[in-house]
Scaffold this active site. Sequence first.
Site, PDB file in Angstrom:
ATOM      1  CB  CYS A  67      -0.916   0.021   1.217  1.00 37.67           C
ATOM      2  SG  CYS A  67      -1.896  -1.456   1.425  1.00 37.67           S
ATOM      3  NE  ARG A 127       4.868   1.113  -1.255  1.00 37.59           N
ATOM      4  CZ  ARG A 127       5.709   1.338  -0.254  1.00 37.59           C
ATOM      5  NH1 ARG A 127       6.869   1.903  -0.487  1.00 37.59           N
ATOM      6  NH2 ARG A 127       5.405   1.001   0.977  1.00 37.59           N
ATOM      7  CD1 TRP A 157      -1.299  -6.468  -2.783  1.00 39.91           C
ATOM      8  CD2 TRP A 157      -1.259  -6.966  -0.593  1.00 39.91           C
ATOM      9  NE1 TRP A 157      -0.997  -7.813  -2.656  1.00 39.91           N
ATOM     10  CE2 TRP A 157      -0.971  -8.149  -1.325  1.00 39.91           C
ATOM     11  CE3 TRP A 157      -1.283  -7.040   0.800  1.00 39.91           C
ATOM     12  CZ2 TRP A 157      -0.707  -9.368  -0.712  1.00 39.91           C
ATOM     13  CZ3 TRP A 157      -1.031  -8.266   1.405  1.00 39.91           C
ATOM     14  CH2 TRP A 157      -0.757  -9.409   0.650  1.00 39.91           C
ATOM     15  CG  ASN A 189       0.228   2.324   3.611  1.00 34.82           C
ATOM     16  OD1 ASN A 189      -0.796   2.323   2.951  1.00 34.82           O
ATOM     17  ND2 ASN A 189       1.376   2.800   3.151  1.00 34.82           N
ATOM     18  N   GLY A 190      -0.957  -0.678   6.772  1.00 38.95           N
ATOM     19  CA  GLY A 190      -0.744  -1.480   7.970  1.00 38.95           C
ATOM     20  C   GLY A 190      -1.957  -2.321   8.299  1.00 38.95           C
ATOM     21  CD  GLU A 249      15.139 -15.924  -5.842  1.00 36.73           C
ATOM     22  OE1 GLU A 249      14.831 -14.930  -6.524  1.00 36.73           O
ATOM     23  OE2 GLU A 249      14.638 -16.147  -4.711  1.00 36.73           O
ATOM     24  CE  LYS A 286      12.819 -13.743  -8.383  1.00 34.89           C
ATOM     25  NZ  LYS A 286      12.306 -14.072  -7.053  1.00 34.89           N
ATOM     26  CD  GLU A 289       8.353 -14.095  -6.417  1.00 38.16           C
ATOM     27  OE1 GLU A 289       8.258 -13.253  -5.515  1.00 38.16           O
ATOM     28  OE2 GLU A 289       9.368 -14.201  -7.145  1.00 38.16           O
ATOM     29  CG  HIS A 305      15.536 -39.092   2.217  1.00 40.64           C
ATOM     30  ND1 HIS A 305      15.669 -40.225   2.986  1.00 40.64           N
ATOM     31  CD2 HIS A 305      16.792 -38.742   1.841  1.00 40.64           C
ATOM     32  CE1 HIS A 305      16.943 -40.541   3.090  1.00 40.64           C
ATOM     33  NE2 HIS A 305      17.652 -39.656   2.410  1.00 40.64           N
ATOM     34  CE  LYS A 313      10.617  -5.019  -5.814  1.00 41.31           C
ATOM     35  NZ  LYS A 313      11.271  -6.226  -6.343  1.00 41.31           N
TER      36      LYS A 313
END
Length: 635
Positions: free
Chosen positions: A2, A27, A85, A120-121, A508, A512, A515, A531, A630
């Site tokens: 946000c 963001r 967001w 925000n929050g 990583e 990606k 995402e 395993h 973001k």
Amino acid sequence: MCGIVGAVSTRNIVPVLVQGLQRLEYRGYDSCGVAVHRGATVDGAPAGVPAGLDRARSTARVSELQQQVEQDQLIAGTGIAHTRWATHGAPAVHNAHPHFSHGPGAQAQERPARVALVHNGIIENHDELRAELQARGYVFDSQTDTEVIAHLVDSLYEGDLFQAVSAAIARLHGAYAIAVFHKDEPNRVVGARAGSPLVLGVGQGEYFLASDAMALAGVTDQICYLAEGDLVDLQLGRYWIFDRAGQAQDANQRPVKTVQVHSGAVELGPYRHYMQKEIFEQPRAVADTLEGIEGIAPELFDGQGEQAGSAWRVFKEIDRVLILACGTSYYSGCTAKYWLEDIAGIPTQVEIASEYRYRTSVPDPRTLVVTISQSGETADTLAALRHAQSLGMTHTLTICNVATSAMVRECELAYITRAGAEIGVASTKAFTTQLAGLFLLTLALAQAKGKLSAEDEARHLKDMRHLPVALQSVLALEPQLIQWAEAFAQKDNALFLGRGLHYPIALEGALKLKEITYIHAEAYAAGELKHGPLALVTSAMPVVVVAPNDALLEKLKSNMQEVRARGGVLYVLADADTHIQSSEGVHVIRLPEHYGVLSPILHVVPLQLLSYHTALAKGTDVDKPRNLAKSVTVE
């Protein structure tokens, strides 16, 4: 995540608010809005429009909001704006900020709005406050926790907005950055922050609030970073800042700094997406991060913030490292663990920040607490840092891309990566520059502990200087990765394998792919195949293998055979001298050279390109993947 922009001025501030939201689009958001006080009118305001509060909100992009603003002729000198967001309540116009309060009573919505607020929050006690306000007659239009704050401020207003906001935040539990104005005070905006970032921008007789200085690029470069618990009162021609104890803060306590934030940093240029641009910026970003490094010295990590300290002193006083991070930054920390223990001989623990702060741990004052964050405002990482400090672990260091961030201000030591603005939600160049900074940290700690010879220092420096050229060579592999991507776009699942230093790179790579393509992907240390994960392997499950020519290569080849024996199809990123050949069910791309302990910085780039081109083939929103943001500034 946000974004907030607010302003008090004598000019029409609406274009500044909208432009600020555009600067914050990177963001991540799912709705946006602007509210103005028409009583704070300026030249050019349409005639006959009654004074009062007005707003425009949208669940589309900021560009559509701009069209609404122009159509509605929103013109004023006081206003607030927001990109949201979703946390509480679905992405919908009635949940979008700014929120209004019309006062109590069933017919309140028929009266002019009295309070406008953005936030925000997350407010943890919003249910309790909502029930209390509903009992007093307030009607809620949204499912958000934010609307609770707007009604709470209205319920406490007795002619002074600052006093009402001060009283309201005393009732809030959780994290917030807010900006609010009232119909009875047309040239005033009050802001407050606790747990979420908020900055003050100082202009010529006009003042701004923003969650990120980037929102004010081109408007003002005079920025004051508000401290935890601060309240700020903006009026025409003057402002005041008060700390959480209600004490006024002067220019020495809350200095205004010149912060160069260039709008050109977020221009897309010739690229189709920001992610593509940022992948190809990695040679320059790594070169910039290592610029001026002539030798290894702890002084490279001397502090830059309010808690600044000497790295020489700190490095002599610690004998272990604790790394705290989230997401991609966590994987960079996992990579650094191998370096720190192998090269510097320092026991290293890596923790997911959101888990560390909620479990009972054993503190050690001789620990160097290292936080890693692209933005320096990641809520979970900041909270974990403060938790570690509360346990008596005061030796802290951050690897961060934003020199003015809370993480840098609150850590004793720092290393600023120079990745530049990273707009795409899926981190690329921030990751590789974090690795570069962490490798420097490894060498500096090794030197401080007497474990770095002059010969090893010279060799590592030579290899680091060659990294930008090596990265360019890896980027040249893009056409081969496009071919792989065409196959991956038809799949629903994928498995990534790595061993040792390259296991975090496999993690990583899987992240990606998840995402931006929405393909389910998992990563495992290759030795773990038998395993459990081997049960997933079929011809429909592509298996990506990170295969450098290191001490574990022969073990890794055995793991690859386990996959082929079950009909799995391998996609192998191999060094030139690994002697792994393409064959039926085995697709091999060779990296130009083996790069020793620095090879993770090279091997991750093909995985970024694979994910990017797979997303292109699937037609997903590369830069703004669904449900993600973001800068994660809420828990």
